[in-house]
Design an enzyme around this catalytic site. Sequence first.
Site, mmCIF file in Angstrom:
data_model
loop_
_atom_site.group_PDB
_atom_site.id
_atom_site.type_symbol
_atom_site.label_atom_id
_atom_site.label_comp_id
_atom_site.label_asym_id
_atom_site.label_seq_id
_atom_site.Cartn_x
_atom_site.Cartn_y
_atom_site.Cartn_z
ATOM 1 N N LYS A 1 42.026 45.245 38.374
ATOM 2 C CA LYS A 1 41.786 44.814 36.988
ATOM 3 C C LYS A 1 40.827 45.751 36.233
ATOM 4 C CE LYS A 1 42.758 39.891 37.754
ATOM 5 N NZ LYS A 1 42.284 38.513 37.612
ATOM 6 N N ASP B 1 42.588 35.837 31.478
ATOM 7 C CA ASP B 1 41.827 34.928 32.355
ATOM 8 C C ASP B 1 40.781 34.170 31.536
ATOM 9 O OD1 ASP B 1 43.113 35.520 34.755
ATOM 10 O OD2 ASP B 1 41.747 37.162 35.241
ATOM 11 N N THR C 1 46.386 42.244 39.291
ATOM 12 C CA THR C 1 45.508 41.403 40.096
ATOM 13 C C THR C 1 44.648 42.278 40.996
ATOM 14 O OG1 THR C 1 45.401 39.416 41.471
ATOM 15 C CG2 THR C 1 47.253 40.908 41.901
ATOM 16 N N GLY D 1 35.012 39.625 39.175
ATOM 17 C CA GLY D 1 35.818 39.695 37.960
ATOM 18 C C GLY D 1 36.087 38.328 37.355
ATOM 19 N N SER E 1 51.188 36.316 45.568
ATOM 20 C CA SER E 1 51.030 35.882 44.169
ATOM 21 C C SER E 1 52.075 34.833 43.781
ATOM 22 C CB SER E 1 51.163 37.092 43.240
ATOM 23 O OG SER E 1 51.198 36.655 41.898
ATOM 24 N N GLY F 1 29.192 33.052 41.933
ATOM 25 C CA GLY F 1 29.977 34.270 42.111
ATOM 26 C C GLY F 1 29.695 35.241 40.989
#
Length: 269
Positions: free
Chosen positions: A66, A102, A62, A133, A16, A130
Site C-alpha cells: 500500500k 480504507d 493489499t 497502515g 483475499s 496498533g
Amino acid sequence: MQPSRLVILGAPVAHSLSPAMQGAALAAAGIPLGYEALHVEPPALADTLAGLVREGAAGNVTIPHKEAVAALCDEVTPVAQSVGAVNTFWSAGGRLFGDNTDVGGFDALARHAAGAGGAGLSDATVAVLGAGGAAAAVLVAAAGWPGSRVRIHARGVERARELAGRIGVGEVVPSLADAVAGADVVVNATPLGLRYEDDLPAPLAIIDRRSLLLDLVYRRGGTRWVQAAHADGRRAADGMRMLVEQGALAFVRWFGVEPDREAMWRALD
Ligand code: NAP
C-alpha cells in the site's frame, strides 16, 4: 473510462476475499469483467504496475504494497496523501491514480456501529491499538470526527510516535490500560484475532463497559474479541463492514456507480 481489467495486488493475496466480493458486485451490475488476485513480490511491483497502467487496468492493493503504490502513483487523493498509502488504483491516459478507501470504510463501520449516523463519535476519545497502515486509516477517519481525541497504543512505541507525527493526529500512550481507560471507542488495528487462538487485543476487564469496540479484523460470526464483548453485553463490531465499504467505495471510483452491497455481503457469507 471503464477499466480494461481489475486486479488485487498483494503478497500473499490468495486469502483475499475481494475477488469473491467484487466478482459479485460486477455480476450484479452486469459488468463483463473479472477480478483477479495477482501475487506480486515487492521487487516486481513497479514493473507490474507499469504494465497494468499500459493496459488501462484498475484495482486494489493489499499487504505489503500500500505505501509503495502510493509512492508510484502520478496522483493520489488528499485522503491517500494523508494516510500515506493507497488501497485503490486506476489508470487513465498512461497515468496512475490512487485513493485510500480504507478511511471511508472504517468511517462507515464506526458510524454504523455507533448508531444514530455516528453522532456519538463527535467529541469521542478513541483508543487505537496498533500503528501500521490500518491504524493510519483509522487516525485519518477519526480526525474527521469533530472534537475527537485519539490515543495510540502499539507494542512498538517508536512506530507509534512516527505514525502520530506523520499523520499529525494522536497521542502515544505506552500503557495499554491507560490507552483504553475511559475511551468511548477502542479500535483493534493489529492482526490479533486473525487466528482464533490469538490473545485478545485488550482484555475486556480493562475496558469501560460503555466503550464501543471496533475490530478491524474480520471473521465469519465475529472475532473472538467481538464475541467475548457481545457475550458480556457490550457494543462491538468486527471489520467485515469496513471490508465491504472500502470495496464499495473502490467500485464507485472505477465505475462511477454504487455497487449492490447486498450481493457483496452475500458473497462473503
Ligand atoms: P501492519 O501494517 O502490519 O501493522 C500491524 C500493527 O499491529 C503494528 O503496529 C504491529 O506492531 C502490531 N502487531 C502485529 N502483531 C502484533 C501482536 N501479536 N501483538 C500486538 N501488536 C501486534 O498491518 P495493517 O495493514 O495495519 O493491518 C492490521 C490488521 O487490520 C490486519 O491484520 C487486517 O486484519 C486488518 N485490516 C482490516 C481491514 C478491513 O477492511 N476490515 C482493512 C485493513 C486492515 P509491530 O510494528 O511491532 O509489528
